[in-house]
Design an enzyme around this catalytic site. Structure first.
Site: not given
Ligand code: CTP
Length: 394
Positions: A205-207
């Site tokens: 995933g990412n932020r």
């Protein structure tokens, strides 16, 4: 957008009255017709001569001491918008309770125009339940509030209650007056970071938190659009916005393409560029040692939209960069054949993922570019929509 709009600028008696001078100047510079109305105590902080010199008409101060026998109704009926900056607890209280105890409150009660109230007071007063109740009443009635900032207050104190920056107030006025310019338009917005499954419990995933996408959706809805928000985050949809929940880039791809005939598509989402090849059917156990993750590219949704752009459609991409912002954004604009790229330097403080504020440069395919300094994500959204609106009307 503000040219020739009649704006009544109400100034009440707070130390922040001096900031209303800057706001007055900004509005006049934008072509608005500004009529200042000062309360008696406002004149203890700033002289009326300052507003007389800067505004479009002489400052008004009293119902009785005025060339117009009924100044409050004339002002209220002819205004396109009334802004009160700073708004004291007294003014807010009178307005919320329908008490016309001076020219300004009488004008506020005599108007059907949109009203923007910008409170400024000491933290104790700002937090007092009476003030908060009055603000809630005004909000319920459709009054637009520009919340105060935290910072230095009069007397050397510090805390919540400092008048919002004139730039932020100006942008709210612009947004309120642009109300309805997306009426009849369909807008698709994507928000949040995609999750690419490794196995049933893990993902890449990412932020991204989706805040900027939600702000764009909410702003487009407020401006009259029919909005579909395709989101990977669980936050509630803004009121009046249709929401489609997705998780992976593939799901987002399908959801966007299903709606690819929308008038405007804003790809705010942080779509993963790569995903694991094949998802393990059961949880990967650690006994077997660290798994080797093989990645494959995800479909580039923005590039696909750009390649099949419909006539008159406006496509907006976002670019989160940590270096060479300008050249990367410009090349993205060309490569993906989109109309607008909103680029932010996510390595800068208070900018990008998870923050409530953002600072961007908006690049348009006709070569124009505009830097928008640090402000709330909602205000950034309004700026992006202003750019889109200009392209839509040609
Ligand atoms: N985007 C997309 N589909 C993807 C990846 C990104 O639609 N698979 C969209 C994002 O929503 C965003 C824009 O493309 O609007 C910018 O994404 P980014 O990943 O920064 O663009 P790239 O061209 O992949 O460049 P970079 O090398 O910086 O990753």
């Amino acid at each position: 957008m503000l040219a020739n709009r009649r704006i009544v600028l109400g100034v009440t008696g707070g130390i922040a009255a001096y900031k209303a001078v800057l706001l007055c100047r900004m509005l006049v510079d934008a072509g608005a017709h500004v009529i200042p109305v000062m309360t008696e105590s406002a004149q203890r902080f700033v002289g009326r001569a300052t507003f007389d010199a800067l505004a479009s008409e002489p400052t008004r101060t009293s119902i009785f001491d005025d060339p117009d026998p009924i100044p409050h109704t004339t002002l209220g009926q002819t205004a396109d918008l009334i802004v009160v900056a700073p708004a004291t607890a007294r003014c807010i209280g009178s307005y919320a309770n329908g008490i016309s105890d001076d020219l300004l409150t009488a004008t506020l009660i005599a108007t059907k125009a949109p009203v923007v109230v910008c409170p400024a007071m000491h933290t104790e007063m700002w937090e007092h339940p009476a003030v908060q109740d009055n603000l809630a009443t005004l909000k319920k009635r459709g009054v637009h509030l520009v919340a105060p900032d935290e910072g230095r207050l009069a007397g050397g104190d510090s805390g919540a209650g400092r008048l919002a920056a004139p730039e932020a107030i100006y942008e709210t006025i612009e947004a309120v007056l642009s109300d309805g310019d997306f009426q009849g338009r369909t807008v698709v917005v994507t928000a949040g970071g995609t999750r690419e499954a490794i196995d049933p419990v893990r993902y890449v995933g990412n932020r991204s938190t989706g805040k900027q996408g939600y702000a764009v959706a909410e702003a487009a809805r407020a401006r009259g659009a029919h909005v579909t928000l395709i989101s990977t985050v669980s936050a509630e949809a803004p009121s009046g916005v249709e929401i489609v929940r997705v998780e992976s880039a593939a799901q987002m791809h399908a959801a966007v393409l299903e709606r690819s005939d929308a008038d405007v598509i804003v790809m705010t989402a942080a779509v993963a560029d790569f995903r694991p090849v094949g998802v393990a059917e059961s949880k990967i156990k650690k006994d077997a040692g660290p798994p080797k993750l093989e990645l494959e590219p995800t479909p580039d949704i923005l590039a696909e939209l750009g390649a099949e752009k419909k006539p008159g459609q406006v496509i907006v991409g976002f670019a989160a960069e940590t270096e060479d912002l300008v050249s990367h954004a410009q090349s993205k604009l060309e490569r993906k054949n989109v109309d607008v790229i909103v680029a932010n330097d996510v390595s800068a403080p208070q900018v990008g993922f998870a923050h409530d504020t953002n600072e961007v440069t908006i690049f348009v395919s006709d070569g124009c570019q505009r830097h928008v300094s640090l402000r709330s994500k909602r205000q950034i959204a309004e700026e992006v929509l202003n750019t889109v609106a200009q392209i839509l009307v040609g």
